[in-house]
Structure formats: structure tokens, C-alpha cells
Design a protein around this motif. Structure first.
Motif, short mmCIF file in Angstrom:
data_model
loop_
_atom_site.label_atom_id
_atom_site.label_comp_id
_atom_site.label_asym_id
_atom_site.label_seq_id
_atom_site.Cartn_x
_atom_site.Cartn_y
_atom_site.Cartn_z
N ILE A 246 5.13 -11.60 1.25
CA ILE A 246 6.29 -11.08 1.97
C ILE A 246 7.55 -11.44 1.21
CG2 ILE A 246 7.59 -11.14 4.14
CD1 ILE A 246 4.93 -11.99 5.52
N ILE A 247 8.45 -10.48 1.03
CA ILE A 247 9.74 -10.71 0.38
C ILE A 247 10.85 -10.29 1.34
CG2 ILE A 247 11.30 -9.98 -1.46
CD1 ILE A 247 9.21 -11.84 -2.52
N ASN A 248 11.72 -11.23 1.66
CA ASN A 248 12.86 -10.97 2.56
C ASN A 248 12.43 -10.20 3.81
OD1 ASN A 248 14.70 -12.34 1.00
ND2 ASN A 248 15.59 -10.53 0.04
N GLY A 249 11.30 -10.62 4.37
CA GLY A 249 10.82 -10.06 5.63
C GLY A 249 9.93 -8.85 5.52
N ASP A 250 9.78 -8.29 4.33
CA ASP A 250 8.95 -7.09 4.14
C ASP A 250 7.61 -7.45 3.50
OD1 ASP A 250 10.94 -5.38 5.14
OD2 ASP A 250 11.87 -5.19 3.15
N THR A 251 6.52 -6.97 4.08
CA THR A 251 5.21 -7.14 3.47
C THR A 251 5.12 -6.26 2.22
OG1 THR A 251 4.12 -7.67 5.57
CG2 THR A 251 2.72 -6.82 3.79
N VAL A 252 4.85 -6.89 1.07
CA VAL A 252 4.90 -6.15 -0.19
C VAL A 252 3.56 -6.11 -0.92
CG1 VAL A 252 7.36 -6.59 -0.52
CG2 VAL A 252 5.69 -8.22 -1.44
N LEU A 253 2.57 -6.89 -0.47
CA LEU A 253 1.27 -6.91 -1.15
C LEU A 253 0.24 -7.60 -0.27
CD1 LEU A 253 -0.26 -6.30 -3.84
CD2 LEU A 253 0.38 -8.60 -4.59
N GLN A 254 -0.97 -7.05 -0.26
CA GLN A 254 -2.10 -7.68 0.41
C GLN A 254 -3.35 -7.53 -0.43
OE1 GLN A 254 -2.09 -5.86 4.44
NE2 GLN A 254 -1.58 -7.89 5.23
N TYR A 255 -4.19 -8.55 -0.41
CA TYR A 255 -5.47 -8.52 -1.13
C TYR A 255 -6.38 -9.55 -0.47
CZ TYR A 255 -2.98 -12.33 -3.43
OH TYR A 255 -2.24 -13.46 -3.68
N SER A 256 -7.60 -9.67 -0.94
CA SER A 256 -8.55 -10.54 -0.25
C SER A 256 -9.54 -11.17 -1.23
CB SER A 256 -9.31 -9.75 0.81
OG SER A 256 -10.07 -8.71 0.22
N LYS A 257 -10.37 -12.04 -0.68
CA LYS A 257 -11.46 -12.70 -1.41
C LYS A 257 -11.04 -13.35 -2.72
CE LYS A 257 -14.56 -11.59 1.67
NZ LYS A 257 -15.15 -12.64 2.55
N PRO A 258 -10.04 -14.24 -2.71
CA PRO A 258 -9.69 -14.95 -3.93
C PRO A 258 -10.88 -15.78 -4.42
CG PRO A 258 -8.75 -16.06 -2.03
CD PRO A 258 -9.31 -14.76 -1.54
N GLN A 259 -11.12 -15.73 -5.71
CA GLN A 259 -12.30 -16.41 -6.24
C GLN A 259 -12.08 -16.80 -7.70
OE1 GLN A 259 -15.48 -13.09 -6.96
NE2 GLN A 259 -14.06 -12.34 -5.38
N ILE A 260 -12.82 -17.79 -8.14
CA ILE A 260 -12.74 -18.21 -9.53
C ILE A 260 -13.35 -17.14 -10.42
CG2 ILE A 260 -13.45 -19.97 -11.21
CD1 ILE A 260 -13.44 -22.00 -8.96
N GLY A 261 -12.70 -16.86 -11.55
CA GLY A 261 -13.19 -15.84 -12.48
C GLY A 261 -12.08 -15.43 -13.42
N GLY A 262 -12.34 -14.48 -14.28
CA GLY A 262 -11.29 -13.97 -15.17
C GLY A 262 -10.91 -14.96 -16.26
N GLY A 263 -9.87 -14.61 -17.00
CA GLY A 263 -9.46 -15.40 -18.15
C GLY A 263 -8.09 -16.00 -17.99
#
Length: 270
Positions: free
Chosen positions: A190-207
Motif C-alpha cells: 500500500i502506498i499513501n492509502g492505495d493498494t498497489v500490488l498483491q501476490y502470494s506464496k513467498p518462498q525461497i528460490g531464484g537468484g
């Protein structure tokens, strides 16, 4: 059992915890690349005028000394609120991408598990960006993923950073950021009261992360909790009003520890 009205009011009052007291960073732990955990090299993270200031005036050279200042305890289900502003002169010997760029890390590994030469923590980043004065959009409150992956639009997104829908903020104005973290489930920016991004299932991986302890980076492991940290990567930045609302606690309305806003149960019921 009917809960008295006064008890309902009390159970619904949000109990925010102040993470930064405006006076010192005794409850925080620095970890800067090329230095041991706890070494606040060059007084990178300092407290002045009720703010955490990130500065590099005592650096002879930047030398990829990316740093993070970690709150002392991890969190799992919570609502984090903070204010930031990008100020001053970017270090010209830092990588180009760090100009008017900082961040708040969360679901991070314990800084004590990071080797001296590990550049970034395995974590999720609420990326802070400021406009470059060129009229081009540069949203803030983005998601970056050092050593991690997330589910976005129904699938694992292999981009290191996912842009939010925020507007561009120029200059040194204060901006309010919020992160609602529901363990290994939904995450909202949320930025200055506005929802700007949503995602789920954070997990270890990637580089992106280098020189880590391989015993820590177990790809595919869902991140249910972790540490919160303020970033230093070449751009001076100020932080203030850092508060958190724990969303994990007793869900039994009969208990004196019950809070109506809790979303995840723990063993605190009495």
C-alpha cells in the motif's frame, strides 16, 4: 456465551507496536556486505531528528557495501506501516540502478545466518523508488525477490522485480508505505492509502543473492515468517514512524487475550 459490549470494544482496539523509538537503534541489528553482523560500518544507519537516516559520508568507496538494518525479532502475520523520503546525493560509485532506490525487506533470514561476504539477505523486498525528473513513470512499492520467488497472477513469476501500480513520487517528499503480510499466504503493498500490488506464496528460490550459506537457501521452502529490515544501497534515505500491528494471537472470544482483528491463531489464549 455473550461477550459484554465493553469487552468487545476492548477486544477490537488495535494495539500497534512502535519498532523505532525515534531516539536510538538499540533494538535493531546492522548487517553490511563485507562486514560482520552488528558492525554499523561508517555509521551508515544513524538516528537524527527522530528519524533513521541512511548515509554514506564516511565511506572511502562504496564497494558494493549494501546494507540492512534489522529489527531484533521476526514476525509472521502483521501490518507494517512506515514513512520514507529519498534525500541528498546518490553515491556515484554505487551501481546505476541504486539511484533514488531503497527498500524495506521482510520475511528475511536472520542476519546472524549471513556470512560476511553475503551481499543481500534471502528475503522479500518492498522496493522504494523515486522519480528521476525525466517525466517517465517510476512506481514505488514494488516487489523484488533476492533469493526468493512469489506467486503473481496465478503462477511463479521469475522476474526479480514486479512493478506496482503506484504513481511516481518526485523529490524528497514523505511517502507512507504499508505492507500487510499473512504468513506464507497473501501479501499486500500500500502506498499513501492505495493498494498497489498483491501476490502470494513467498518462498525461497531464484537468484541475485551471492555468497550465502547453502544450508539456509532451501529452494521451494515457503516463508511463513522472517525479519524486517531497512535498506542501504547507495541512495540516502530517511525513515520514520515505523509501527507494526501483530495479526497473530488468540482467536477465542472467551479469552482475555482475544483481539477481533487477529487473523492467525497462536498459543496465547488464557
Amino acid at each position: 456465551m455473550t461477550i459484554p459490549a465493553f469487552a468487545q470494544r476492548k477486544a477490537g482496539k488495535e494495539e500497534w507496536q512502535t519498532l523505532f523509538n525515534g531516539k536510538d537503534i538499540k533494538d535493531w541489528v546492522p548487517k553490511i556486505n563485507h562486514h560482520e553482523t552488528g558492525d554499523n560500518y561508517g555509521n551508515t544507519f544513524r538516528v537524527e531528528d527522530g528519524m533513521v537516516k541512511v548515509r554514506y559520508d564516511k565511506y572511502d568507496q562504496f564497494n558494493e557495501q549494501f546494507g540492512h538494518l534489522y529489527y531484533k525479532t521476526p514476525f509472521s502475520y502483521y501490518h507494517l506501516v512506515f514513512e520514507y523520503r529519498l534525500v541528498g546525493e546518490w553515491r556515484k560509485d554505487a551501481p546505476d540502478y541504486t539511484i533514488r532506490n531503497s527498500g524495506v525487506m521482510f520475511h528475511s533470514q536472520d542476519p546472524k545466518t549471513m556470512p560476511k561476504e553475503q551481499d543481500w539477505p534471502i528475503s522479500i523486498e518492498f522496493q522504494i523508488l523515486g522519480g528521476l525528473g525525466d517525466g517517465k513513470p517510476r512506481p514505488t512499492g514494488n516487489m523484488c525477490s533476492p533469493g526468493t520467488d512469489v506467486i503473481f497472477n496465478g503462477k511463479i513469476d521469475d522476474r526479480h522485480c514486479i512493478n506496482s501500480t503506484s504513481k511516481t513520487y518526485e523529490g524528497d517528499q514523505w511517502v507512507k508505505g504499508e505492507i500487510i503480510v499473512l504468513g506464507d499466504s497473501l501479501i499486500t503493498h500500500i502506498i499513501n492509502g492505495d493498494t498497489v500490488l498483491q501476490y502470494s506464496k513467498p518462498q525461497i528460490g531464484g537468484g541475485v543473492v551471492h555468497n550465502y550459506d547453502p544450508r539456509i537457501k532451501k529452494d521451494g521452502t515457503l516463508l511463513t515468517e522472517g525479519f524486517i529490515a531497512l535498506q542501504s544501497e547507495g541512495q540516502p534515505v530517511d525513515f520514520r514512524n515505523i509501527k507494526i500491528l501483530n495479526l497473530k494471537g488468540c482467536l477465542d472470544p472467551k479469552s482475555k487475550n482475544y483481539k477481533s482483528y487477529y487473523l492467525k491463531s497462536d498459543e496465547s489464549c488464557k
